[in-house]
Write an enzyme that holds these catalytic residues in place. Sequence first.
Site, PDB file in Angstrom:
ATOM      1  N   ARG A  35      82.057  28.695  33.024  1.00  0.00           N
ATOM      2  CA  ARG A  35      81.056  27.687  33.352  1.00  0.00           C
ATOM      3  C   ARG A  35      81.673  26.298  33.320  1.00  0.00           C
ATOM      4  NH1 ARG A  35      76.989  29.846  28.902  1.00  0.00           N
ATOM      5  NH2 ARG A  35      79.016  29.780  27.910  1.00  0.00           N
ATOM      6  N   HIS A  67      74.530  35.277  35.137  1.00  0.00           N
ATOM      7  CA  HIS A  67      75.197  36.588  35.101  1.00  0.00           C
ATOM      8  C   HIS A  67      74.992  37.318  36.442  1.00  0.00           C
ATOM      9  CE1 HIS A  67      74.205  36.483  30.535  1.00  0.00           C
ATOM     10  NE2 HIS A  67      75.509  36.267  30.654  1.00  0.00           N
ATOM     11  N   LYS A  91      75.920  39.138  16.701  1.00  0.00           N
ATOM     12  CA  LYS A  91      75.005  37.999  16.875  1.00  0.00           C
ATOM     13  C   LYS A  91      73.524  38.387  16.631  1.00  0.00           C
ATOM     14  CE  LYS A  91      77.770  35.959  20.600  1.00  0.00           C
ATOM     15  NZ  LYS A  91      77.772  35.853  22.078  1.00  0.00           N
TER      16      LYS A  91
HETATM   17  O1  PNS Z   1      78.760  37.531  26.643  1.00  0.00           O
HETATM   18  P1  PNS Z   1      79.709  37.349  25.501  1.00  0.00           P
HETATM   19  O2  PNS Z   1      78.989  37.528  24.198  1.00  0.00           O
HETATM   20  O3  PNS Z   1      80.465  36.056  25.598  1.00  0.00           O
HETATM   21  O4  PNS Z   1      80.794  38.549  25.601  1.00  0.00           O
HETATM   22  C1  PNS Z   1      81.852  38.656  24.669  1.00  0.00           C
HETATM   23  C2  PNS Z   1      82.611  39.980  24.842  1.00  0.00           C
HETATM   24  C3  PNS Z   1      81.657  41.178  24.836  1.00  0.00           C
HETATM   25  C4  PNS Z   1      83.366  39.976  26.139  1.00  0.00           C
HETATM   26  C5  PNS Z   1      83.625  40.067  23.655  1.00  0.00           C
HETATM   27  O5  PNS Z   1      82.971  39.822  22.452  1.00  0.00           O
HETATM   28  C6  PNS Z   1      84.308  41.428  23.553  1.00  0.00           C
HETATM   29  O6  PNS Z   1      85.106  41.786  24.378  1.00  0.00           O
HETATM   30  N1  PNS Z   1      83.936  42.210  22.509  1.00  0.00           N
HETATM   31  C7  PNS Z   1      84.459  43.546  22.297  1.00  0.00           C
HETATM   32  C8  PNS Z   1      85.406  43.605  21.103  1.00  0.00           C
HETATM   33  C9  PNS Z   1      86.831  43.216  21.505  1.00  0.00           C
HETATM   34  O7  PNS Z   1      87.428  43.801  22.366  1.00  0.00           O
HETATM   35  N2  PNS Z   1      87.362  42.183  20.826  1.00  0.00           N
HETATM   36  C10 PNS Z   1      88.714  41.727  21.024  1.00  0.00           C
HETATM   37  C11 PNS Z   1      88.840  40.786  22.187  1.00  0.00           C
HETATM   38  S1  PNS Z   1      89.839  39.470  21.728  1.00  0.00           S
END
Ligand code: PNS
Length: 159
Positions: free
Chosen positions: A90, A17, A41
């Site tokens: 990745r 990150h 999670k």
């Molecule tokens: O590090 P991660 O857990 O892969 O991040 C995932 C993240 C935070 C980018 C994703 O879960 C997200 O955007 N969550 C917010 C809710 C949202 O907007 N969901 C619709 C997107 S399809």
Amino acid sequence: MATAVYPGSFDPVTLGHQDIIERSSKIMEKVIVGVLRNNSKSPLFSVKERVNMLLDVTSHLPNVEVRAFDGLLVDFVRQCRGDVIIRGLRAITDFEYELQLSQTNRVIAPEVDTIFLTTNLKYSYLSSSIVKEIAMYHGDISAFLHPDIAHKVREKMEA
Ligand code: PNS
């Protein structure tokens, strides 16, 4: 020059990150790291702890901000007056999920685009979940995390 939002769970922030944040900060005028609050999670660290860890490891980058968010990512991007979302890629296994995320976000917010940065090869295998699993079994996590973050993970696991 644009404002980018780099969202994630960051539970905890890894060197992978950090690499994405540092590289984004060179390309973008401003980078806002968005830490997802309502994480299904059940995270190891609270959102406050995750934000503080990110603040520590980005303190040398003047154009990087760290904020918590909940709800839809695109709403957060709009609140931040962000232009783009940054995500790290990745391996090919990330691609399907990331494509779904970025295309869904584009449907609900057509003005918000996603830019993908391929991770540094050194960190192409790395994930917060794997690091937590290694720590749970008392393995050495020093190659994956900033020393202060590794210390906090070990403390948390021993608590
Ligand atoms: O590090 P991660 O857990 O892969 O991040 C995932 C993240 C935070 C980018 C994703 O879960 C997200 O955007 N969550 C917010 C809710 C949202 O907007 N969901 C619709 C997107 S399809």
